[in-house]
Scaffold this motif. Structure first.
Motif, short mmCIF file in Angstrom:
data_model
loop_
_atom_site.label_atom_id
_atom_site.label_comp_id
_atom_site.label_asym_id
_atom_site.label_seq_id
_atom_site.Cartn_x
_atom_site.Cartn_y
_atom_site.Cartn_z
N PHE A 127 0.84 -1.21 0.00
CA PHE A 127 0.00 0.00 0.00
C PHE A 127 0.86 1.24 0.00
CE2 PHE A 127 -1.95 3.35 2.63
CZ PHE A 127 -3.11 3.58 1.92
N GLU A 128 1.89 1.22 0.87
CA GLU A 128 2.70 2.43 0.99
C GLU A 128 3.52 2.69 -0.26
OE1 GLU A 128 4.60 1.93 4.72
OE2 GLU A 128 2.91 2.83 5.80
N SER A 129 4.02 1.61 -0.88
CA SER A 129 4.80 1.84 -2.09
C SER A 129 3.88 2.34 -3.20
CB SER A 129 5.55 0.57 -2.51
OG SER A 129 4.66 -0.33 -3.11
N LEU A 130 2.64 1.81 -3.20
CA LEU A 130 1.67 2.28 -4.20
C LEU A 130 1.40 3.77 -4.01
CD1 LEU A 130 0.02 0.70 -6.36
CD2 LEU A 130 -1.93 0.96 -4.84
N VAL A 131 1.17 4.17 -2.76
CA VAL A 131 0.89 5.58 -2.49
C VAL A 131 2.07 6.45 -2.89
CG1 VAL A 131 0.52 7.26 -0.66
CG2 VAL A 131 -0.80 5.16 -0.68
N SER A 132 3.29 5.99 -2.53
CA SER A 132 4.45 6.85 -2.82
C SER A 132 4.69 6.91 -4.32
CB SER A 132 5.68 6.37 -2.07
OG SER A 132 6.10 5.14 -2.59
N GLN A 133 4.37 5.80 -5.02
CA GLN A 133 4.48 5.83 -6.48
C GLN A 133 3.53 6.87 -7.07
OE1 GLN A 133 5.23 3.10 -9.12
NE2 GLN A 133 7.08 2.66 -7.94
N ILE B 244 4.40 10.10 -9.31
CA ILE B 244 3.85 10.42 -10.63
C ILE B 244 3.20 11.80 -10.60
CG2 ILE B 244 2.11 9.76 -12.35
CD1 ILE B 244 2.61 6.86 -11.51
N GLY B 245 2.46 12.03 -9.50
CA GLY B 245 1.81 13.34 -9.36
C GLY B 245 2.82 14.47 -9.39
N GLU B 246 3.94 14.26 -8.69
CA GLU B 246 4.97 15.29 -8.67
C GLU B 246 5.55 15.52 -10.05
OE1 GLU B 246 7.62 13.86 -5.73
OE2 GLU B 246 6.73 15.07 -4.12
N MET B 247 5.71 14.43 -10.79
CA MET B 247 6.27 14.57 -12.14
C MET B 247 5.34 15.41 -13.02
SD MET B 247 8.09 10.99 -13.10
CE MET B 247 7.33 10.99 -14.69
N VAL B 248 4.06 15.02 -12.99
CA VAL B 248 3.09 15.74 -13.81
C VAL B 248 3.03 17.20 -13.39
CG1 VAL B 248 0.66 15.92 -14.43
CG2 VAL B 248 1.72 13.68 -14.22
N THR B 249 3.00 17.42 -12.07
CA THR B 249 2.93 18.78 -11.57
C THR B 249 4.16 19.58 -11.99
OG1 THR B 249 1.91 17.79 -9.66
CG2 THR B 249 2.42 20.12 -9.52
N GLY B 250 5.33 18.96 -11.81
CA GLY B 250 6.57 19.65 -12.15
C GLY B 250 6.60 20.05 -13.61
N TYR B 251 5.96 19.22 -14.43
CA TYR B 251 5.99 19.50 -15.86
C TYR B 251 5.03 20.64 -16.21
CZ TYR B 251 5.89 18.75 -20.86
OH TYR B 251 5.97 18.92 -22.20
#
Lengths: 942, 116
Positions: free
Chosen positions: A541-547, A551-558
């Motif tokens: 669960f935790e690895s899923l959440v951090s993944q 991804i969210g950070e990547m999209v946001t950063g872009y």
């Protein structure tokens, strides 16, 4: 109403335990509220046992199909009885369990909050209402798991539980909406009668899967089972109540409730039965390896929930009957076991089976009660768990099953039952037998009587139901199952001895197998250690959440690079695209049929001034003070335009708002740079010019399209009813304070909130503005202009009188609370400008917070006033009164409301302006110190 | 008359949008104010342009200007003021905290974030 109160009483009364500082009062108040609720529930018992379903319905939002409706079916009654009965025992137990340093009032508040939400689920008649309560249980569960907020595991567990159950709830809401769409109603009575329509509908599979997702997450079914063991970070009474007896059963409650609608198809059978079976076996297996008492019980709970799910998946009448019976039995013995585990933890300081040992000498009563509980959990005869487990085993052998199912089901069931025996023995034997443990954190002893009462009661239920099932549980389970099955109620046989049949043989195999497993536990443990390294729900669960976060950070950063200008350009660009796109394919002529009119010369000049001033605002925007002056000109022209086109109220409002806005901007500019530097590249500048010309052109084009189309309005109603209905001939004002008074209430609330937020932003804020003007010359201090000072002082009473006049005539002529408020503000601010804060503040030291709040209160009280006389909120009334000298005049309740508007406007705007004036001003500091000195002198004087 | 009103709305919106796209907070605030003028006039004009027909009920008057957009715009003006005041103070606070009045909280120091 009584039915609705069963659920509403704990919800509404939830805050009461919080009010006391005495721990006994905390517990007692919670107990009294739950007790009242229980009483109300028991009043429904005669009707329920005779097969009726008492209903209470009130319309809420009819357009959405949402009614405020409750029902007490037999099944709901059984559940509500569990919630309130066990709830009361928990209230008693928690009084002794929760430590003195923990906030006990808060605990009981959360507990009552949960209790009410859960009762809401089981007693709702409307699916949407049920959904509301469903989410409330997720929230209250979150709060209760995280009760010890300083503990990391508690916060993690609470977060995980919320994410999983709320995510499932989201899916379920979608499922409910589909179900409501198919049936055409959200009332359970209608839905339960529409099973065939639902199953024949093409959307049935989607609906089913969405609803199952909600039920499975809530009831911790595979693969969502992992949140429940981590929820054990909650205080033990919470684990006993929410995470074994009631809340986690909300999922199976819902499944059982919807059996008449959704079950009977191959899809239902496959998904629900398979999920139930996997959960049952897997969790029972896991439970064997838990060293933590609560962890063991948590997995056991998951396993038993799997068992109930499995039975509901089978869907035969006897299976449903067994499921209902097991819901009852499991709640009794598992809640009891949790409470006992809590006692062991409380009195010895640990819950670790490996450390605990030989407690039967020091805690004999606890040991005896645990024997009963584990016996019931393992399915040993003479305890209640045995009876429902027998029914369950018999159902796995039902003749209707074909193919692989016919042996997988009984094999899985026996295996799980054997695991259950093994972990029950482990818990009992490991903790109470063997050599007495010596290195425990505290010296073991029996708990206080109040603490042991609750589990003792539950264990008594287990034994009594185990020996005399038909007498103690028969009617309740019959009513519960009967409510689900209706006319399909099977002939059932509740007794200790069923005769020597196949189910009994399976039971014996399971018991023997369990003993063997326990004796061979070391080998199982070795095998398990290997497996568990590779499979852990929490890590997954935790690895899923951090993944996902990654991804969210990547999209946001872009997409978000932090440039506000870029966002604005994108926003405006998208608005343009969206705004233009509908017209691209539209072949209708852009302009309508209404002929254009020729402007008169005065209006033409006004319009040209407005246009040039707006353009000048842009051209001069680098020299900010010029830009503000130009902006002010635009504002004045706008207010003249309102006046020109028959809107005197708007003209008055606009001109006073304009004044206040400009003052505000000037004050802000005092602390900001005077000049905007040249920064934009010419490319950026051209991009912006293109964007803004397109935006302006679009706005102008739409305006033209509107103005050349024939006029059609809904205002005739307001015009016709203003005088006879609202008692005022100024229709705009009557709309504001009467027809749409609720909107206005919202608006002044926003104004007040804005005032507060601004105040908070400026509080303790220090800024040093530029020390020189734009040319680099230092500021010179000047005296307040004497002419201005002398003119403004006599102006004050006159202007105040004028604002009273504007206020009073507002109902019939242009004016009203908004405008009068703004005039008052303007004249007060004029005093500050002319005479300075040192002179003004002590003379008008009204507390603007209070004025603002008073305004809201007056408006609200006027609204509530109409309730007192039996009309909807904010209904207004008016009367004509004749006084000597004054003559006949009108009094309308809407004027009180308008007074509220007036006060809110004055209070919030003054709050902002005065606060803004006091920052970065040496005068203001003088004022505040003289204030304090005056106050001190006053105090001494008293 | 219609063209004049439409042109005024268009110019106010265009000027407002241009100012909103500037790099400093103060022009953005001024731009927002201009746009809110434009929007108010737009909303008001959906009730059409009437001369000398205020919505004050009298016995001799038969036709009235549409009071509903007027009531909407009246509250819009006040709410608009609340918004402007909030943005002004936000800009003030930001410049106090960040020591610059650039909208991104830092001046464009050579490293161009957005395309040239």
């Amino acid at each position: 109403m009584n039915i609705a109160l069963i659920a509403l009483l704990p919800l509404l009364g939830a805050f009461i335990p919080c009010l006391f500082y005495n721990r006994n009062l905390n517990a007692a108040s919670a107990g009294v509220i739950a007790g009242f609720s229980l009483l109300l529930l028991l009043l429904q018992a005669p009707a329920v046992f005779s097969g009726d379903i008492p209903l209470y319905t009130r319309s809420w939002i009819p357009a959405m199909g949402l009614t405020f409706a409750f029902r007490v079916s037999g099944f709901g009654f059984l559940f509500a009885l569990l919630v309130l009965g066990i709830g009361l025992l928990i209230v008693l137990y928690a009084r002794y369990y929760i430590a003195a340093e923990d906030p006990m009032g808060r605990f009981y508040t959360y507990l009552l909050f949960f209790m009410g939400s859960m009762l809401g689920i089981v007693l709702s008649e409307n699916l949407l209402l049920l959904m509301v309560f469903w989410e409330l249980t997720s929230i209250s569960s979150f709060l209760l798991i995280g009760f010890w907020r300083d503990r990391t595991d508690a916060r993690q567990g609470a977060f995980m539980a919320l994410v999983i159950t709320a995510g499932g709830g989201f899916a379920m809401l979608a499922g409910f909406l589909l179900l409501g769409h198919i049936v055409g109603s959200f009332e359970l009575t209608d839905i339960l009668a529409a099973g065939q329509i639902v199953q024949a509908h093409p959307l049935y599979p989607v609906t089913l899967i969405l609803i199952l997702a909600g039920a499975f997450t809530k009831s911790a079914q595979f693969p969502f089972q992992f949140w429940l063991p981590h929820a054990m970070a909650a205080p033990t009474p919470v684990s006993a109540f929410l995470h074994s007896a009631t809340m986690v059963k909300a999922g199976v409650f819902l499944l059982a409730l919807l059996v008449p609608v959704l079950s009977g198809t191959a899809l239902w059978f496959t998904i629900v039965t398979a999920t139930g079976l996997i959960t049952l076996v897997f969790a029972a297996y896991m439970a064997m390896f838990k060293d933590d008492l609560k962890g063991l019980l948590a997995y056991s709970t998951v396993s038993h929930l799997g068992l109930i799910t499995f039975l509901l998946g089978l869907g035969t009448p006897l299976a449903v009957f067994a499921a209902v019976f097991h819901i009852f039995n499991h709640a009794a013995f598992k809640a009891g076991l949790f409470l006992l585990a809590g006692i062991i933890d409380h009195e010895t300081g640990t819950r670790d089976i490996l450390r605990l040992s030989g407690l039967k000498k020091t805690m004999p009563v606890t040991a005896a009660l645990t024997v009963i509980g584990s016996g019931a959990m393992a399915g040993v005869p003479l305890f209640n768990g045995f009876l429902s487990k027998e029914m369950f085993l018999a159902e796995t052998l039902a003749p209707g099953l074909t193919g692989a199912w016919s042996w997988i089901l009984p094999a899985g069931a026996v295996l799980a039952a054997a695991f259950a025996v093994a972990y029950s023995i482990r818990m009992l034997h490991g903790v109470f037998w063997g050599k007495p443990a010596e290195d425990l954190p505290s010296h073991p002893h029996e708990p206080p009587v109040g603490m042991i009462l609750s589990p003792a009661f539950l264990m008594a239920v287990c034994v009594l139901v185990g020996i005399f099932p038909a007498f103690f549980a028969g009617p309740l389970v019959k009513a519960g199952a009967g409510a689900i099955l209706g006319p399909d109620m099977p002939p059932y046989h509740m007794a200790v001895w069923h005769g020597f049949n196949m189910a009994l043989i399976l039971s014996i195999i399971a018991l023997a197998g369990g003993v063997v497993f326990y004796r061979q536990r070391q080998r199982l443990f070795d095998a398990h250690v290997w497996c568990s390294r590779n499979l852990d729900g929490k890590t997954l669960f935790e690895s899923l959440v951090s993944q996902m976060v990654h991804i969210g950070e990547m999209v946001t950063g872009y997409t978000e690079n932090g440039s506000f200008q870029r966002y604005s350009a994108l926003l405006i660009g998208s608005a343009l695209v969206l705004g233009v796109s509908p017209f691209v394919r539209d072949s209708a002529p852009f302009l309508g049929s209404v002929p254009l009119t020729i402007p008169d010369p005065v209006t033409l000049v006004m319009g040209l001034i407005l246009i040039s001033a707006a353009i000048a605002t842009v051209v001069t925007h680098r020299i900010r003070i010029l830009s503000i002056i130009m902006l002010g000109t635009v504002g004045l022209m706008v207010s003249l335009a309102f006046s020109r086109f028959s809107a005197p109220d708007l003209a008055l409002t606009q001109i006073s708002v304009e004044l206040v806005t400009i003052i505000l901007m000037m004050m802000a500019l005092h602390m900001l740079p005077r000049i905007t530097p040249k920064e934009s590249s010419s490319c950026r500048k051209w991009r912006d010019i293109v964007l803004s010309v397109l935006a302006g052109g679009g706005a102008a084009a739409v305006m033209m399209a509107v103005l050349t189309r024939p006029f059609d309005t809904i205002s005739d109603f307001f015009l016709a009813h203003s005088v006879p209905g609202g008692g005022g001939s100024n229709v705009v004002n009557v709309i504001l304070v009467d027809f749409r008074g609720f909107d206005t209430l919202g608006e002044i609330t926003v104004l007040v909130i804005a005032g507060l937020v601004i105040y908070a932003l400026l509080h303790n804020f220090d800024i040093t503005g530029p020390r020189t003007d734009a040319q680099g010359y230092p500021w010179s201090r000047d005296r307040f202009p004497i002419i201005l000072v002398n003119i403004t002082r006599p102006l004050l009473p006159l202007a105040l009188l004028f604002s009273v006049y504007i206020f009073l005539r507002g109902h019939n002529d242009p004016g009203g609370g908004f405008i009068a408020g703004l005039i008052t503000v303007a004249v007060l601010i004029l005093q500050y400008i002319a005479s300075g804060i040192v002179w003004t503040r002590p003379r008008f030291h009204f507390d603007n917070h209070v004025i603002m709040a008073l305004g809201l209160i007056v408006a609200l009280v006027t609204g509530f006033g109409s309730w007192v006389v039996g009309y909807p909120f904010l209904t207004s009334t008016f009367a004509y009164v004749t006084l000597p000298l004054v003559g006949k005049f009108e009094i309308a309740s809407a004027m009180a409301f308008d007074l509220g508007v007036y006060l809110a406007v004055v209070g919030s705007i003054m709050l902002v302006l005065v606060k803004l004036g006091t920052i970065n001003s040496s005068d203001a500091q003088i004022v505040s110190t003289t204030f304090q000195r005056e106050k001190e002198i006053q105090k001494e004087g008293h | 008359m219609e063209i004049l009103v439409a042109a005024s709305v268009g110019v106010m919106v265009a000027c407002g949008v241009y100012l909103i796209l500037r790099a400093r907070t103060f022009p953005v605030v001024v731009g927002l104010t201009l746009i809110s003028f434009g929007v108010n006039i737009f909303l008001f004009a959906t009730g059409r342009l009437h001369t000398n027909l205020p919505a004050i009920i009298t016995s001799e008057q038969i036709r009235y200007a549409d009071p509903l957009p007027q009531a909407l715009v009246l509250t819009a003006i006040v709410i608009g003021f609340a918004m402007i005041a909030f943005v002004v103070v936000l800009a003030l606070r930001a410049s106090g905290e960040l020591h610059t009045d650039h909208v991104d909280g830092q001046p464009d120091d050579g490293r161009q974030k957005d395309g040239p």
